[in-house]
Scaffold this motif. Structure first.
Motif, PDB file in Angstrom:
ATOM      1  N   VAL A 162      23.841  36.376  27.341  1.00 54.83           N
ATOM      2  CA  VAL A 162      23.540  35.269  26.448  1.00 54.83           C
ATOM      3  C   VAL A 162      23.212  36.034  25.107  1.00 54.83           C
ATOM      4  O   VAL A 162      23.868  35.688  24.085  1.00 54.83           O
ATOM      5  N   ILE A 163      22.622  37.090  25.064  1.00 52.63           N
ATOM      6  CA  ILE A 163      22.344  37.806  23.775  1.00 52.63           C
ATOM      7  C   ILE A 163      23.633  38.430  23.382  1.00 52.63           C
ATOM      8  O   ILE A 163      23.966  38.518  22.057  1.00 52.63           O
ATOM      9  N   HIS A 164      24.241  38.984  24.257  1.00 52.88           N
ATOM     10  CA  HIS A 164      25.845  39.643  23.897  1.00 52.88           C
ATOM     11  C   HIS A 164      26.751  38.850  23.218  1.00 52.88           C
ATOM     12  O   HIS A 164      27.160  39.072  22.132  1.00 52.88           O
ATOM     13  N   HIS A 165      26.831  37.339  23.645  1.00 54.30           N
ATOM     14  CA  HIS A 165      27.542  36.309  22.939  1.00 54.30           C
ATOM     15  C   HIS A 165      26.858  35.918  21.706  1.00 54.30           C
ATOM     16  O   HIS A 165      27.807  35.479  20.807  1.00 54.30           O
ATOM     17  N   VAL A 191      24.482  33.459  34.496  1.00 52.60           N
ATOM     18  CA  VAL A 191      24.888  34.471  33.686  1.00 52.60           C
ATOM     19  C   VAL A 191      23.585  34.983  33.501  1.00 52.60           C
ATOM     20  O   VAL A 191      22.264  34.628  33.816  1.00 52.60           O
ATOM     21  N   SER A 192      23.564  36.260  33.031  1.00 55.37           N
ATOM     22  CA  SER A 192      22.255  37.304  32.751  1.00 55.37           C
ATOM     23  C   SER A 192      21.836  37.033  31.261  1.00 55.37           C
ATOM     24  O   SER A 192      22.714  36.440  30.550  1.00 55.37           O
ATOM     25  N   PRO A 193      20.364  36.990  31.233  1.00 49.03           N
ATOM     26  CA  PRO A 193      19.928  36.783  29.848  1.00 49.03           C
ATOM     27  C   PRO A 193      20.726  37.964  28.688  1.00 49.03           C
ATOM     28  O   PRO A 193      20.930  37.446  27.664  1.00 49.03           O
ATOM     29  N   ILE A 205      27.637  29.249  28.496  1.00 49.43           N
ATOM     30  CA  ILE A 205      26.176  29.145  27.871  1.00 49.43           C
ATOM     31  C   ILE A 205      25.825  28.054  26.884  1.00 49.43           C
ATOM     32  O   ILE A 205      24.918  27.521  26.773  1.00 49.43           O
ATOM     33  N   ARG A 206      26.660  28.073  25.998  1.00 46.15           N
ATOM     34  CA  ARG A 206      26.588  27.039  24.907  1.00 46.15           C
ATOM     35  C   ARG A 206      26.425  25.613  25.471  1.00 46.15           C
ATOM     36  O   ARG A 206      25.461  24.830  25.198  1.00 46.15           O
ATOM     37  N   ASP A 207      27.044  25.141  26.708  1.00 44.62           N
ATOM     38  CA  ASP A 207      26.885  23.816  27.284  1.00 44.62           C
ATOM     39  C   ASP A 207      25.488  23.775  27.848  1.00 44.62           C
ATOM     40  O   ASP A 207      24.773  22.668  27.927  1.00 44.62           O
ATOM     41  N   GLU A 234      18.195  31.518  18.069  1.00 46.73           N
ATOM     42  CA  GLU A 234      18.459  30.920  17.083  1.00 46.73           C
ATOM     43  C   GLU A 234      19.961  30.706  16.584  1.00 46.73           C
ATOM     44  O   GLU A 234      20.449  29.539  16.274  1.00 46.73           O
ATOM     45  N   SER A 235      20.828  31.775  16.788  1.00 44.26           N
ATOM     46  CA  SER A 235      22.138  31.846  16.725  1.00 44.26           C
ATOM     47  C   SER A 235      22.884  31.122  17.795  1.00 44.26           C
ATOM     48  O   SER A 235      23.847  30.108  17.387  1.00 44.26           O
ATOM     49  N   LEU A 236      22.240  30.823  18.942  1.00 44.50           N
ATOM     50  CA  LEU A 236      22.762  29.973  19.917  1.00 44.50           C
ATOM     51  C   LEU A 236      22.764  28.594  19.549  1.00 44.50           C
ATOM     52  O   LEU A 236      23.288  27.524  19.900  1.00 44.50           O
ATOM     53  N   ARG A 237      21.423  28.214  19.176  1.00 48.52           N
ATOM     54  CA  ARG A 237      21.120  26.805  18.571  1.00 48.52           C
ATOM     55  C   ARG A 237      22.234  26.498  17.486  1.00 48.52           C
ATOM     56  O   ARG A 237      22.676  25.373  17.396  1.00 48.52           O
TER      57      ARG A 237
END
Length: 205
Positions: free
Chosen positions: A47-50, A42-44, A15-17, A55-58
């Motif tokens: 992404v939210i789970h991780h 993966v499912s959206p 997801i990060r990559d 913004e947190s992903l960024r």
């Protein structure tokens, strides 16, 4: 799903990559969680789970880039290590800095501080010249190394390559850049003294 589960770690990294590549190519504001999830397979919801939010992903992407610059436990902080990494990482960094957000400013400051420490280590070990303005030197050094990220299309055209960050172009032109840093360009102090004279006229120390 346990955080110690290898599959969880693998999904998080994917997801990060995927976010690194999407953010670098399209910009954070134009990218959706759904698009990142599709790229990562993966499912959206995962992404939210991780990561909780885009913004947190960024921010996780920022942290990953800084970790690459810091290097491993036994490696000196070195921007060159990041610049030799995958193209999506370089594109992400270029986009983040060009966006000009407060977070991008903090990222740039972090890179400068790491580079200043690295150059200071080099001074102590004898492979970096002494500088009366070490912080300014670190900031300019970082800027010079990052400039190709912002001007990559122009570099590609002038150098006659498809991708100035590809391995073939890197092997061909990196020694040219390193020669500039190692040996310089000018053979005398003429240009330096000219600028010092201008500085004295304007009252600079």
């Amino acid at each position: 799903m346990s955080s110690s589960d290898p599959s969880a770690s693998s999904a998080r990294d994917r997801i990060r990559d995927s976010a690194l590549e999407r953010f670098g190519r399209d910009g954070v504001n134009r990218v959706t969680i759904r698009a990142i999830a599709a790229d990562a397979g993966v499912s959206p919801a995962l992404v939210i789970h991780h990561f909780g939010s885009k913004e947190s992903l960024r921010k996780a992407c920022d942290a990953h880039v800084v970790a690459l610059i810091r290097g491993g436990d036994d490696a000196a902080p070195d921007l060159t290590a990041m610049l030799e990494s995958a193209t999506p990482v370089r594109r992400y960094l270029a986009r983040a800095l060009l966006d000009g957000t407060s977070d991008a400013a903090a990222l740039f400051d972090e890179i400068v501080e790491l580079t200043a420490d690295w150059l200071a280590d080099g001074e102590r070990e004898g492979w970096v010249r002494h500088s009366e303005q070490p912080h300014a030197r670190a900031a300019l050094y970082v800027t010079w190394l990052l400039a190709p990220l912002a001007f990559d299309t122009h570099l590609a055209r002038v150098l006659g390559v498809a991708d100035p960050h590809g391995i073939d172009a890197t092997l061909r032109f990196a020694p040219v850049a390193l020669d500039v840093f190692t040996h310089g360009i000018f053979t005398s102090d003429r240009e330096l003294e000219a600028w010092r004279a201008v500085g004295k006229e304007h009252g600079s120390p």
